[in-house]
Every structure is written in C-alpha cells, then in structure tokens.
Design an enzyme around this catalytic site. Structure first.
Site, short mmCIF file in Angstrom:
data_model
loop_
_atom_site.label_atom_id
_atom_site.label_comp_id
_atom_site.label_asym_id
_atom_site.label_seq_id
_atom_site.Cartn_x
_atom_site.Cartn_y
_atom_site.Cartn_z
N LYS A 1 0.81 -1.22 0.00
CA LYS A 1 0.00 0.00 0.00
C LYS A 1 0.84 1.27 0.00
O LYS A 1 0.44 2.30 -0.54
CB LYS A 1 -0.92 0.00 1.23
N GLU B 1 -9.55 6.22 3.12
CA GLU B 1 -10.38 5.15 3.67
C GLU B 1 -9.46 3.97 3.95
O GLU B 1 -8.38 3.88 3.37
CB GLU B 1 -11.45 4.74 2.65
N SER C 1 1.57 -9.64 -1.01
CA SER C 1 1.26 -8.21 -0.85
C SER C 1 1.52 -7.66 0.55
O SER C 1 1.76 -6.47 0.72
CB SER C 1 -0.20 -7.96 -1.24
C1 LIG Z 1 -1.75 -7.05 2.51
C2 LIG Z 1 -2.86 -6.64 1.64
N1 LIG Z 1 -3.04 -7.24 0.47
C3 LIG Z 1 -4.05 -6.91 -0.34
C4 LIG Z 1 -4.97 -5.96 0.00
C5 LIG Z 1 -6.10 -5.70 -0.93
O1 LIG Z 1 -6.02 -4.50 -1.64
P1 LIG Z 1 -5.68 -4.49 -3.18
O2 LIG Z 1 -6.59 -5.45 -3.84
O3 LIG Z 1 -5.95 -3.08 -3.57
O4 LIG Z 1 -4.27 -4.85 -3.36
C6 LIG Z 1 -4.83 -5.29 1.22
C7 LIG Z 1 -5.78 -4.25 1.62
O5 LIG Z 1 -5.85 -3.76 2.69
C8 LIG Z 1 -3.75 -5.63 2.06
O6 LIG Z 1 -3.57 -5.04 3.23
#
Ligand SMILES: Cc1ncc(COP(=O)(O)O)c(C=O)c1O
Lengths: 392, 257
Positions: free
Chosen positions: A88, A110, A376
């Site tokens: 993020k 948000e 992620s």
């Molecule tokens: C670790 C992690 N992965 C994925 C997401 C999902 O968001 P996005 O689909 O925008 O990557 C989040 C959202 O809070 C997150 O914290």
C-alpha cells in the site's frame, strides 16, 4: 490492448461517475497527474523515497520448499517487506508527493484492513500533513493494532457507522468528507478504484512491482516473463501493480484471487467476478455484488482487505475480455495456505496474500513453470485472526 | 408542456421544492406524503429513490434510505406506488436517485416508465454532464424528462455556463461545500456565492438546496434565486411524526409564512 482511454475507460469499465461537487477536485487531479508524475523532480523524490524509506526494491525470493511441494518454480515478490508491511505504501508515497505539488494541506483516506490507513498516516507524518482516516466500525474491531498504529503516527481515525460498516462504507465516508472539504484536501484512495484518474494513477504507482519483477527475474532466470503471475484482489491495487507491465504480454498468465468467504454460494462471500454484475460504485463503472434492484450487497471475507463488493475497473475489464483468470478462495483455504507458507518458508503472510498463495491449488500449470506470487503483505496485523483460527 | 416548464413560466419567485425518500417512514407512505406536500402549498415534489450507498447524502437521508430499503422499497415497488398518482397530484414531480439502481432497471425502461406514470424530471447526482450528453440526453428528451444538474460554490464560471446551456428546467445550486443535511443559518460566504451566480444572468431558474430548513433559510435563499429545496429537515419531520398529514402541513405553513 489493456490501456485506459482518455475518458478513463478500460473497455466498458471505468469513467468518473461523481457528484458535481467533486468535479473540480477530480478534474484538477486528472489535468495534472500525468505531467506531475512525468516530471524529473517528482520522479527523483518518488524513486528516492521508495528506495531509502520504503526499502525498495523488494526481493524476488525463490521459495524452494514451496516450489518443491507444488512442483513449479515459485518466486515470492516480497511486498511484505515494504516499510509498514504491505504494498500500500508505494501508492501513498506517490500520492502524498502529488498532493504536495497540488498545494494540498490535508489528507483523507479510507481503509479496510488498516494497511492503507497506516501507509497513509505514515506518509503524512513523513511530510507533516494533517491526516484523517475513515474506517468501518467492524474493521476497527478486527484490525485493532492498525488503528493504534495510525493514532501513534498522528492520524485521526473516524469510524464509519453506516451500511455494513466495512471498507465500502469507509469509502463512502471519505468521499463525503471530500465533498465537505474540497479546497485544501486531497483524498488518497487506497486501491485501483474510484473515479478516473484514480484507478490508473494508483496502478502506475504500484507498477513498480512488475517493473522490478522483470529485471529481477531476468537476473535469476534469464527471462523477464514468468509463465504465471498470481495476486489477490480486493480493490486490486497489488494485482494491478504485479500485472501492469505484463498486461500486453499475452504469454504471461495473470491470475487474480478473490475472496470467496465461506463459499461462493454461501451468501457470505466477496468473490466479485463470480457473483457480481456490471454497475457503478464509488465513481466508476465496474463489476459489483448487488441485488437485482441495484442495491450493493454486503460482502464477507475473513480478510478485511478483500472485504469489498467491487473490483477496480481494470480488473473488470481483464475479466470481461478473458485476459485475467479469476479464482475464488475460501476463508478456510486461505488460512491453511497462510499457515503452510509460515511452516515451509518462515514467512507469515497477510491473510489477503494467503488467498493468492492458495490459488496454486486452483489453477493448472506445467511442471517447472515459473510462477510469481505477489506477497502483498505480512501477517503481523492478522495475528489475532490466526490465533483465533488455531489449527497451526 | 412539461409541468416544470409550466411552473417556472408562471412562478419566478419563492418556488418551494420538497424532497422525501420513497418508502419512508413506512413503505406505503409515498403517496400520502405527496398529497400532503401538495395540499401544504409546495411547488415541486422530489422523490428520492433509495440506494444503499448515497455518497452525496448526509446522515439524515442516509438513514431514510436504509429504513426505506429495510421496509422493502425497490424501483419496481416505487413505480407500482406511482401508478395513477396523476389522478391526485398536479405538481411537477421529479425523481432523485443514484445511477446504479436505474442502470439495473435499465435506463430506457426507467425513462419509459417515468413518462408512463407522469414523472416530469430527474436529478441524478452521480451522472456527470459529459456522460449525460454522450449517453442519455436523447433518451431523456424522447420521454419528456427534464434533467437537472447540480452546481456548487466550487463550480467554475465557465462550467456553470456550460451547465446552463445544457439545462432546460432548473439548476440545482448546492448551497455550500457539503453533502445534504440541515445546518443552522446561511453564512456571508454562501450569500456571496448566491450573488455571484445570480449576477451571471443564467437562462435557467435556480433553486438552492442543501441546508435549507425553515422559513428564515427559505426566504434568505429565495432572495438570491427562484426558490429553494428542502430535504433533510423535511425527513426529520417525517421521522418524528405521529400524524404525517397534519405535521407536513404544519411544517410547510411555517416554512412558507
Ligand atoms: C496485505 C494486503 N493485500 C491486499 C490488500 C487488498 O487490496 P488491493 O486489492 O488493492 O491490493 C490489502 C488491503 O488492505 C492488504 O492489506
């Protein structure tokens, strides 16, 4: 060709369906974001902070024990090692520099899991900007450590008490707050959602992920293109970042893992493409979960970051034209995959990312295929959920 | 002739438009409320079509939307309630709603149905002007529906002129930087904005909405425009009412005195 057009559409999805009150803000952003992002000054600051503050490039790690188990060459793109614990921050660094260049004084955001809220509070502290984060009441309860992190960083956390009290409602509240403070405030949206130019702008900030995968894979495998890239999709920002430089390379398969919650047909799910239909949410035309009457359905996922009834318009388009393979991963399977990675590789992943890991069990691949999974985020924020889940 | 045009041909001053949410406080209150608004002396009726995610609305209208949905309102049900309302209601009636429920109903089917039951116009806050011009203008015109755009204190002069050019009923002036919701009083800053727009000499009449709640704010807004729109304050009357007809008429009497 996967590319946004000048009106902000990816195929039939996207656009900017916003109340007139937001038109000046969104227009200001649309007119300026490309030239600001293209300037040397912006690039120097952005790249500098990604390197020295976020800790990029993040490693592309060959997960040998996981690879052995699944019979493929699996690499993990370690976004979990970014400062603040998830991808993020790539986006918030970009947007805060942009906000400064636009002369904004206040930031609103948000958050679902709290990761985007923390990443926003972090960059606001870094730049000395006032920060207010809207977060659903339900998420405040299940992601408590992140709420406290935001407060320590100096942000104000405002509970969203309407609707399902999760990410969708926090987004509504942030949009309302922006309508109420249009002049000095920039809204840092946390995913590839919202009115044009947000989806494309956020994707470009996150595209550093696939930019790095390309040269890192070249170093390790002698080729830029993996056979498959897998990422989880809430709004879809980490996936957009991991897919970005492969959109128009058809030999690279793009796999998007959505949250099936208790099961796609259980009534407690967030598997948007499986359950959704075209509609308009948070300013863009996309695929969303809704009733026949066009009321948005309250989603469910064990991971707060995937608990969203829509997806970014670019993903709706990837789904529409068959460029992306969408799989739905249930809560229990994501939890098992998270625990499996912990035991096999010594990495406790965010539960969102664990959805991407489990997708290995749902897709077909050849032995020795090179697969990149976008990890992620890290699991620190999810320890409570892991502990309650048990079974480890 | 469209009833909105007819109204503004004869009345240029102190036009009062009342907004309420369909299916609130009770599912079947829609028509009785319309009758009471007419008897109370208002000039335009604005029916809100409930939506789960009304981003331009404050807490009062959010809540009325939620309650109405829990009561079981839907687009189909609303149109069923509106069947034959023209036997009783002569005022111009406008539907105000967000795009998504309309898209699901089907834009053309929706417009057709509006014409059939006797709706005069639409206010769709999340339909931007460009999208309207590109996709929906012809459709609205085909079914005799007047589209209303919003402007706010942030809207540039050139954009206001463009909106004026593409409007043919009235312009909805959002009174401040805000979502819907009754606030106390009207500030100097707001008055400066009202004056600025008035001095532009637009071709369309202007109604001021958001934050108009009583006779004082209604009269003040009317000094600088052709009238005003009351929403949240009216919803509060409905919410606390034991006798809708009586309370609506008492409220309108107070506002219009
Ligand atoms: C670790 C992690 N992965 C994925 C997401 C999902 O968001 P996005 O689909 O925008 O990557 C989040 C959202 O809070 C997150 O914290």
């Amino acid at each position: 060709m996967i590319k946004v057009d000048e009106k902000g559409f990816y195929g039939r999805f996207g656009g900017a369906y916003i109340p007139e009150m937001l038109h000046p803000n969104v227009e200001e952003l649309r007119e300026n974001y490309e030239s600001i992002m293209a300037s040397q000054e912006f690039q120097d600051e952005f790249r500098g902070l990604l390197k020295d503050y976020v800790g990029r490039p993040t490693p592309l790690y060959f997960a040998s024990r996981l690879s052995e188990k699944y019979g493929a060459k699996i690499y993990l793109k370690r976004e979990d090692l970014c400062h603040t614990g998830a991808h993020k921050v790539n986006n918030t660094i970009g947007q805060i520099i942009l906000a400064k260049k636009l002369g904004k004084k206040r930031i609103i955001a948000e958050t679902g899991a709290g990761q985007h809220g923390v990443a926003t509070a972090t960059v606001c502290a870094l730049m000395g900007m006032e920060c207010t984060v809207y977060m659903g009441e339900v998420d405040i309860a299940r992601q408590h450590p992140n709420v406290e992190r935001m407060k320590i960083l100096g942000a104000t956390v405002v509970p969203a008490t309407s609707g399902s009290k999760t990410l969708k409602d926090a987004t509504n509240e942030a949009m309302r707050a922006w309508i109420n403070n249009p002049v000095d405030t920039h809204y840092i949206i946390g995913s590839v959602v919202g009115p044009h130019p947000y989806p494309e702008m956020v994707a470009r900030f996150q595209s550093v992920i696939s930019e790095e995968i390309k040269w890192q894979l070249k170093e390790k495998e002698g080729r830029e293109n993996p056979d498959i890239v897998i990422a989880c999709v809430g709004g879809g920002s980490n996936a957009a970042g991991a897919f970005y430089h492969y959109y128009n390379t058809p030999e690279v398969r793009l796999v998007a893992a959505e949250a099936a919650g208790l099961g796609v047909s259980s009534g407690k799910s967030a598997a948007t493409t499986a359950l959704g239909t075209p509609g308009i949410l948070h300013g863009s035309k996309t695929i969303l979960m809704q009733t026949e009457d066009g009321q948005v359905v309250e989603p469910h996922s064990i991971s707060a970051g995937l608990d969203y009834p829509g997806i970014g318009p670019v993903h709706a388009h990837l789904f529409d034209v068959g460029r992306g393979e969408f799989v739905a991963v249930e809560d229990k399977d994501a939890m098992a995959a998270g625990i499996e990675l912990s035991k096999l590789e010594g990495i406790i992943p965010a539960i969102e990312s664990a959805h991407a890991l489990y997708a290995l069990n749902l897709i077909e691949y050849a032995k020795d295929d090179v697969i990149v999974i976008n990890l992620s985020g890290r699991g620190d924020k999810d320890l409570d959920t892991y502990i309650k889940w048990g079974k480890y | 002739m469209n009833r909105i045009h007819k109204l503004f041909n004869t009345k240029k001053d102190r036009v009062l438009s009342i907004y309420f949410t369909a299916g609130f406080p009770k599912l079947e209150d829609t028509l009785p409320i319309m009758e009471a608004i007419q008897e109370g002396g208002a000039d335009i009726i604005e029916i809100g079509v409930p939506y789960s995610d009304p981003v331009a609305d404050g807490p009062t209208i959010q809540e009325s939307n939620m309650v109405a949905l829990e009561n079981g309102i839907s687009m189909k049900k609303l149109f069923a309630q509106l069947e034959g309302f023209r036997d009783k209601i002569q005022l111009p009636v406008v539907l105000m709603g967000y795009l998504n429920p309309i898209m699901q109903y089907g834009m053309e089917a929706f417009c057709k149905k509006c014409q059939e039951v006797g709706i005069d116009g639409l206010i769709l806050p999340d339909l931007p002007m460009q999208q309207y011009l590109d996709e929906y203008k012809e459709l609205f015109e085909q079914y005799g529906l007047v589209n209303t755009f919003l402007i706010s204190p942030q809207t540039s002069e050139s954009r206001i002129r463009e909106i004026d050019e593409h409007s043919n009923g009235f312009i909805y002036m959002v009174s401040s930087h805000s979502i819907t919701g009754a606030k106390a009083g009207i500030s100097e800053e707001q008055i400066a904005y009202f004056k600025r727009v008035k001095a532009m000499g637009l071709q369309n009449p202007r109604l001021i909405g958001f934050g108009i709640s009583d006779s004082e704010t209604f009269s003040k807004a009317s000094e600088y425009s052709n009238g005003a729109i009351i929403g949240s304050a009216f919803i509060k009357v409905l919410k606390n009412s034991k006798d809708l007809k009586q309370d609506i008429q008492a409220y309108l009497k107070e506002v219009l005195h």
